[in-house]
Design a protein around this motif. Structure first.
Motif, mmCIF file in Angstrom:
data_model
loop_
_atom_site.group_PDB
_atom_site.id
_atom_site.type_symbol
_atom_site.label_atom_id
_atom_site.label_comp_id
_atom_site.label_asym_id
_atom_site.label_seq_id
_atom_site.Cartn_x
_atom_site.Cartn_y
_atom_site.Cartn_z
ATOM 1 N N SER A 2 0.833 -1.189 0.000
ATOM 2 C CA SER A 2 0.000 0.000 0.000
ATOM 3 C C SER A 2 0.878 1.253 0.000
ATOM 4 C CB SER A 2 -0.923 0.005 1.216
ATOM 5 O OG SER A 2 -0.156 0.055 2.389
ATOM 6 N N VAL A 3 0.281 2.349 -0.369
ATOM 7 C CA VAL A 3 0.988 3.621 -0.443
ATOM 8 C C VAL A 3 1.130 4.206 0.964
ATOM 9 C CG1 VAL A 3 0.849 5.973 -1.332
ATOM 10 C CG2 VAL A 3 0.198 4.059 -2.783
ATOM 11 N N VAL A 4 2.345 4.660 1.297
ATOM 12 C CA VAL A 4 2.604 5.244 2.611
ATOM 13 C C VAL A 4 2.079 6.670 2.672
ATOM 14 C CG1 VAL A 4 4.436 5.926 4.215
ATOM 15 C CG2 VAL A 4 4.613 3.790 2.959
ATOM 16 N N GLY A 5 2.228 7.419 1.598
ATOM 17 C CA GLY A 5 1.782 8.808 1.539
ATOM 18 C C GLY A 5 2.376 9.496 0.328
ATOM 19 N N LEU A 29 11.602 6.775 5.151
ATOM 20 C CA LEU A 29 10.771 5.974 4.255
ATOM 21 C C LEU A 29 11.478 4.711 3.794
ATOM 22 C CD1 LEU A 29 9.460 8.924 2.083
ATOM 23 C CD2 LEU A 29 8.277 7.800 3.959
ATOM 24 N N LYS A 60 5.939 3.185 -1.180
ATOM 25 C CA LYS A 60 5.045 2.079 -0.833
ATOM 26 C C LYS A 60 5.634 1.303 0.337
ATOM 27 C CE LYS A 60 3.348 1.882 -5.480
ATOM 28 N NZ LYS A 60 3.466 1.279 -6.776
ATOM 29 N N THR A 61 4.829 0.464 0.956
ATOM 30 C CA THR A 61 5.272 -0.258 2.147
ATOM 31 C C THR A 61 6.375 -1.269 1.846
ATOM 32 O OG1 THR A 61 3.446 -1.797 1.816
ATOM 33 C CG2 THR A 61 3.112 -0.015 3.410
ATOM 34 N N ARG A 63 9.031 -0.734 0.219
ATOM 35 C CA ARG A 63 10.217 0.092 -0.020
ATOM 36 C C ARG A 63 10.461 0.404 -1.492
ATOM 37 N NH1 ARG A 63 14.156 0.234 4.596
ATOM 38 N NH2 ARG A 63 13.018 -0.729 6.293
ATOM 39 N N TYR A 65 9.102 2.846 -4.780
ATOM 40 C CA TYR A 65 8.562 4.199 -4.855
ATOM 41 C C TYR A 65 8.391 4.614 -6.308
ATOM 42 C CZ TYR A 65 13.408 5.366 -5.860
ATOM 43 O OH TYR A 65 14.660 5.414 -6.408
#
Length: 180
Positions: A2-5, A29, A60-61, A63, A65
């Motif tokens: 999932s997307v972290v932010g 991150l 993303k979780t 690692r 991006y």
């Protein structure tokens, strides 16, 4: 996965290197700074070096991006076109500090129209937005350069960075209390 932010930052084009400011954004991150810098520099080789590009990073979780690159912000373009190292903090309420022609404003709008959030927005609307930004910065937009700003082209653009750094150091020294 999932997307972290979403994280926004300014990174100099084609010359990004692992630095504390970049490390503070990427480190928590779990993103490898060297890998990011290499990929960013590879994607910005056609951009003039040291131009501050806006980067939106989506980690993303697991690692991995993605990142999106946008053009510099409008005040950077306007100060560059008007050959100013700093804009007025008083806006249109005082005498103008710089001058930009409509043709220059149009070219800035064409560059900004490539940003993802401005795709599909008419150039006229982008020009009006830039006009309001210029007015707030104390920059006058006219058909021709005003007589008091005719000599602005004598200032080389590379000198602007030196003037800006000198101004920043001077204002920093003024804020710091004197040592006894």
């Amino acid at each position: 996965m999932s997307v972290v932010g979403r994280f926004r930052m300014f990174v100099p084009a084609a010359t990004a290197k692992p630095s504390p400011s970049l490390g503070q954004a990427l480190g928590p991150l779990g993103i490898n700074m060297m890998a990011f810098c290499k990929e960013f520099n590879a994607r910005t080789t056609k951009v003039r070096p040291e131009v501050p590009l806006q980067v939106t990073l989506v980690p993303k979780t697991d690692r991995t991006y993605k990142f999106f690159i946008r053009s510099p912000n409008s005040p950077w373009f306007l100060k560059r076109a008007a050959r100013l190292h700093t804009a007025s903090s008083f806006g249109a309420s005082r005498e103008p500090v710089g001058n930009v022609t409509w043709k220059e404003l149009y070219h800035i709008a064409k560059a900004k129209s490539m940003d993802p959030q401005l795709i599909g927005v008419p150039l006229r609307v982008i020009c009006l937005s830039l006009l309001r930004s210029a007015k707030a910065m104390g920059i006058v937009v006219s058909n021709e350069l005003l007589p008091e700003f005719q000599k602005r082209n004598d200032t080389h653009i590379l000198e602007l960075e030196e003037l800006r750094k000198a101004h920043r150091l001077k204002s920093k020294a003024m804020r710091r209390p004197g040592k006894k």
